[in-house]
Motif scaffolding. Structure first.
Motif, PDB file in Angstrom:
ATOM      1  N   PRO A  25      32.259  49.214 -79.916  1.00  0.00           N
ATOM      2  CA  PRO A  25      32.097  48.339 -81.081  1.00  0.00           C
ATOM      3  C   PRO A  25      33.231  48.412 -82.093  1.00  0.00           C
ATOM      4  CG  PRO A  25      30.734  50.297 -81.308  1.00  0.00           C
ATOM      5  CD  PRO A  25      31.340  50.362 -79.936  1.00  0.00           C
ATOM      6  N   GLY A  26      34.301  49.162 -81.811  1.00  0.00           N
ATOM      7  CA  GLY A  26      35.449  49.171 -82.715  1.00  0.00           C
ATOM      8  C   GLY A  26      35.442  50.276 -83.747  1.00  0.00           C
ATOM      9  N   LEU A  27      34.749  51.373 -83.469  1.00  0.00           N
ATOM     10  CA  LEU A  27      34.630  52.468 -84.424  1.00  0.00           C
ATOM     11  C   LEU A  27      35.621  53.580 -84.121  1.00  0.00           C
ATOM     12  CD1 LEU A  27      30.737  52.729 -84.517  1.00  0.00           C
ATOM     13  CD2 LEU A  27      32.217  51.471 -86.087  1.00  0.00           C
ATOM     14  N   ASP A  33      27.657  56.971 -83.183  1.00  0.00           N
ATOM     15  CA  ASP A  33      26.294  57.453 -83.380  1.00  0.00           C
ATOM     16  C   ASP A  33      25.928  58.559 -82.399  1.00  0.00           C
ATOM     17  OD1 ASP A  33      23.843  57.537 -84.688  1.00  0.00           O
ATOM     18  OD2 ASP A  33      22.938  56.009 -83.412  1.00  0.00           O
ATOM     19  N   VAL A  34      26.593  58.607 -81.214  1.00  0.00           N
ATOM     20  CA  VAL A  34      26.255  59.660 -80.254  1.00  0.00           C
ATOM     21  C   VAL A  34      26.482  61.053 -80.837  1.00  0.00           C
ATOM     22  CG1 VAL A  34      26.602  58.316 -78.158  1.00  0.00           C
ATOM     23  CG2 VAL A  34      28.548  59.512 -79.195  1.00  0.00           C
ATOM     24  N   LEU A  35      27.310  61.161 -81.859  1.00  0.00           N
ATOM     25  CA  LEU A  35      27.577  62.466 -82.464  1.00  0.00           C
ATOM     26  C   LEU A  35      26.383  62.986 -83.257  1.00  0.00           C
ATOM     27  CD1 LEU A  35      31.289  61.934 -83.463  1.00  0.00           C
ATOM     28  CD2 LEU A  35      30.424  63.485 -81.713  1.00  0.00           C
ATOM     29  N   ALA A  36      25.361  62.164 -83.426  1.00  0.00           N
ATOM     30  CA  ALA A  36      24.118  62.674 -84.023  1.00  0.00           C
ATOM     31  C   ALA A  36      23.510  63.753 -83.137  1.00  0.00           C
ATOM     32  CB  ALA A  36      23.117  61.532 -84.222  1.00  0.00           C
ATOM     33  N   LEU A  37      23.753  63.679 -81.832  1.00  0.00           N
ATOM     34  CA  LEU A  37      23.330  64.712 -80.886  1.00  0.00           C
ATOM     35  C   LEU A  37      24.505  65.559 -80.401  1.00  0.00           C
ATOM     36  CD1 LEU A  37      20.829  62.714 -78.630  1.00  0.00           C
ATOM     37  CD2 LEU A  37      20.278  64.273 -80.512  1.00  0.00           C
ATOM     38  N   LEU A 208      14.259  62.053 -83.404  1.00  0.00           N
ATOM     39  CA  LEU A 208      14.465  60.625 -83.630  1.00  0.00           C
ATOM     40  C   LEU A 208      15.818  60.172 -83.095  1.00  0.00           C
ATOM     41  CD1 LEU A 208      12.984  60.282 -87.216  1.00  0.00           C
ATOM     42  CD2 LEU A 208      12.164  59.067 -85.190  1.00  0.00           C
ATOM     43  N   ALA A 209      16.836  61.018 -83.265  1.00  0.00           N
ATOM     44  CA  ALA A 209      18.164  60.664 -82.764  1.00  0.00           C
ATOM     45  C   ALA A 209      18.144  60.551 -81.244  1.00  0.00           C
ATOM     46  CB  ALA A 209      19.188  61.697 -83.221  1.00  0.00           C
ATOM     47  N   TYR A 210      17.477  61.487 -80.570  1.00  0.00           N
ATOM     48  CA  TYR A 210      17.371  61.403 -79.112  1.00  0.00           C
ATOM     49  C   TYR A 210      16.668  60.107 -78.714  1.00  0.00           C
ATOM     50  CZ  TYR A 210      16.286  62.537 -74.262  1.00  0.00           C
ATOM     51  OH  TYR A 210      16.191  62.496 -72.891  1.00  0.00           O
ATOM     52  N   LEU A 211      15.573  59.795 -79.363  1.00  0.00           N
ATOM     53  CA  LEU A 211      14.808  58.603 -78.997  1.00  0.00           C
ATOM     54  C   LEU A 211      15.592  57.328 -79.309  1.00  0.00           C
ATOM     55  CD1 LEU A 211      11.313  59.759 -80.290  1.00  0.00           C
ATOM     56  CD2 LEU A 211      12.050  59.577 -77.906  1.00  0.00           C
ATOM     57  N   ARG A 212      16.417  57.363 -80.335  1.00  0.00           N
ATOM     58  CA  ARG A 212      17.246  56.202 -80.675  1.00  0.00           C
ATOM     59  C   ARG A 212      18.350  55.998 -79.631  1.00  0.00           C
ATOM     60  NH1 ARG A 212      18.864  58.041 -85.126  1.00  0.00           N
ATOM     61  NH2 ARG A 212      21.021  58.592 -84.709  1.00  0.00           N
ATOM     62  N   LEU A 213      18.934  57.086 -79.157  1.00  0.00           N
ATOM     63  CA  LEU A 213      20.084  57.010 -78.262  1.00  0.00           C
ATOM     64  C   LEU A 213      19.712  57.024 -76.779  1.00  0.00           C
ATOM     65  CD1 LEU A 213      22.333  59.514 -80.211  1.00  0.00           C
ATOM     66  CD2 LEU A 213      22.767  57.059 -79.968  1.00  0.00           C
ATOM     67  N   PRO A 275      32.591  61.150 -68.299  1.00  0.00           N
ATOM     68  CA  PRO A 275      32.879  62.518 -67.869  1.00  0.00           C
ATOM     69  C   PRO A 275      31.607  63.295 -67.573  1.00  0.00           C
ATOM     70  CG  PRO A 275      32.959  62.399 -70.238  1.00  0.00           C
ATOM     71  CD  PRO A 275      32.744  60.986 -69.754  1.00  0.00           C
ATOM     72  N   PRO A 276      31.722  64.453 -66.922  1.00  0.00           N
ATOM     73  CA  PRO A 276      30.548  65.315 -66.761  1.00  0.00           C
ATOM     74  C   PRO A 276      29.933  65.623 -68.131  1.00  0.00           C
ATOM     75  CG  PRO A 276      32.403  66.149 -65.491  1.00  0.00           C
ATOM     76  CD  PRO A 276      32.952  65.043 -66.347  1.00  0.00           C
ATOM     77  N   GLY A 277      28.605  65.584 -68.206  1.00  0.00           N
ATOM     78  CA  GLY A 277      27.936  65.906 -69.457  1.00  0.00           C
ATOM     79  C   GLY A 277      28.000  64.830 -70.510  1.00  0.00           C
ATOM     80  N   ASP A 278      28.459  63.630 -70.150  1.00  0.00           N
ATOM     81  CA  ASP A 278      28.529  62.535 -71.130  1.00  0.00           C
ATOM     82  C   ASP A 278      27.171  62.308 -71.788  1.00  0.00           C
ATOM     83  OD1 ASP A 278      30.342  59.973 -71.868  1.00  0.00           O
ATOM     84  OD2 ASP A 278      28.242  59.364 -71.701  1.00  0.00           O
ATOM     85  N   PRO A 279      27.150  61.911 -73.064  1.00  0.00           N
ATOM     86  CA  PRO A 279      25.860  61.665 -73.732  1.00  0.00           C
ATOM     87  C   PRO A 279      24.933  60.721 -72.973  1.00  0.00           C
ATOM     88  CG  PRO A 279      27.602  61.730 -75.365  1.00  0.00           C
ATOM     89  CD  PRO A 279      28.273  61.814 -74.020  1.00  0.00           C
ATOM     90  N   TYR A 280      25.471  59.730 -72.273  1.00  0.00           N
ATOM     91  CA  TYR A 280      24.626  58.807 -71.514  1.00  0.00           C
ATOM     92  C   TYR A 280      23.900  59.518 -70.376  1.00  0.00           C
ATOM     93  CZ  TYR A 280      23.350  54.395 -69.171  1.00  0.00           C
ATOM     94  OH  TYR A 280      22.663  53.345 -68.607  1.00  0.00           O
TER      95      TYR A 280
END
Length: 370
Positions: A25-27, A33-37, A208-213, A275-280
């Motif tokens: 998105p250009g950030l 937002d993934v850095l919340a986790l 909440l962050a986990y459920l959001r992401l 990469p390995p361990g990516d937030p997704y």
């Protein structure tokens, strides 16, 4: 309570791709937002690759607002530096029983100390890490300061060591950060070092962050990610802020304000080399993310996980990188099925992002059969 709306996995994956900002998105990196986790950094360098998959190609993954620390489950993660004091409190065990469970079986008697074990280790970190020090030296110094029941005799090296799981899970509360150079890791004090928490606070915000992401998901999914148990997490579960839905007949939850975004989610047309361990890939509902068990075994291994080839939200294969001469990189991509010309072309473009992030001079992509 009435049952929530029924959705299929395709809708969930479409939602997660956008929530995880894989549509770029250009950030800047620290704005993601993934850095919340946090972005897990195992092996070292993975976190920077994860950020590079989400920021504009010309932005780069470096950002001086980020810090590498031991955080979720004691694993190294990149986080926003400003959020570390709150994160330390949110990751603090919820009870003595929770603390004992997180330490594990290496020091069974010591684990019975519960929260006192975490406090002793965190206070030892505060005392001994006053400047940058070798990790081994810190381990020895911490071991000398904690109750003997929290350490064990190591036969191979003939020394006594603090429990590894306790050492890494107490590091953030002890105010330490990781400094990595090559294969060597050193520890240094954080610029802002509050005292170890009196009690866990903000764990509901992490849920909440986990459920959001990575939602919608169950209590057990979130607990597994955080390294706690479902029974413990239910004590702080933010039920009044959640909406229930059903995915392929399974009851799951996500923040109520995200329900419309979930319902409206459409697959994004993109290719990424995660990469390995990516937030997704951190979602605990692996069967939803990768339905075929044979493919799961390729992606999540006991040791040495590969990266994932992501195509329009679906994990479509795995990849590995290796040095191929001075300054050169070779990416071996093993797809789960035939690649279209469009996917192959976009994978080549993503390989350039991996090359730039790793500082290689050139990259070659080799597509292998499974």
């Amino acid at each position: 309570m009435a049952d929530g709306p029924e959705l299929d996995r395709g809708r969930v994956l479409a939602y997660r791709v956008t929530a995880q900002q894989l549509d770029r998105p250009g950030l800047r990196p620290a704005e993601l937002d993934v850095l919340a986790l946090g972005a897990q950094d195992t092996p070292y360098g993975s976190a920077r690759l994860a950020l590079a998959a989400r920021v504009p190609v010309d932005a780069g993954p470096d950002d001086d607002r980020l810090e590498l620390v031991w955080s979720v489950r004691g694993a190294p993660h990149l986080h926003r530096r400003a959020e570390l004091p709150a994160l330390a409190a949110a990751l603090w065990p919820l009870s003595d029983a929770d603390a004992a469970r997180r330490i594990g079986g290496q020091i069974r008697e010591g684990a019975k100390l519960g929260l006192a074990a975490f406090r002793a280790a965190a206070e030892a970190f505060q005392a001994v890490v006053t400047g940058e020090r070798d990790k081994g030296a810190v381990s020895r110094a911490v071991t000398e300061r904690i109750p003997a029941a929290l350490s064990y005799d190591c036969g191979p090296c003939g020394a006594r060591h603090v429990s590894g799981s306790l050492f890494q899970q107490a590091g953030l509360a002890g105010g330490v950060r990781l400094v990595v150079s090559g294969r060597a890791a050193r520890l240094a004090p954080l610029a802002e070092r509050p005292a170890p928490p009196d009690a866990a606070t903000g764990t509901d915000a992490l849920a909440l962050a986990y459920l959001r992401l990575l939602g919608p998901a169950t209590v057990a999914d979130v607990a597994g990610f955080l390294g706690t148990g479902a029974t413990e997490l239910r004590r702080v579960w933010p039920a009044d802020r959640l909406a229930e839905v059903r995915v392929d007949g399974r009851r799951v939850w996500l923040p109520a304000e995200r329900l419309d975004a979930l319902r409206a989610a459409e697959p994004a047309r993109l290719v990424r080399l995660l990469p390995p361990g990516d937030p997704y890939l951190q979602a605990r509902d692996r069967g939803l993310l990768v339905p075929e068990q044979a493919h799961q075994r390729q992606l999540w291994r006991i040791l040495g996980n590969p990266g994932a080839l992501l195509v329009d939200g679906e994990v479509a294969g795995v990849w590995r990188a290796k040095q191929a001469g001075r300054g050169r990189l070779e990416l071996s991509v093993t797809p789960f099925g035939p690649l279209t010309k469009r996917v192959a072309r976009e994978a080549e473009a993503e390989a350039e992002t991996v090359r730039a992030t790793r500082g290689a001079s050139d990259v070659r992509v080799v597509v292998e059969t499974g």
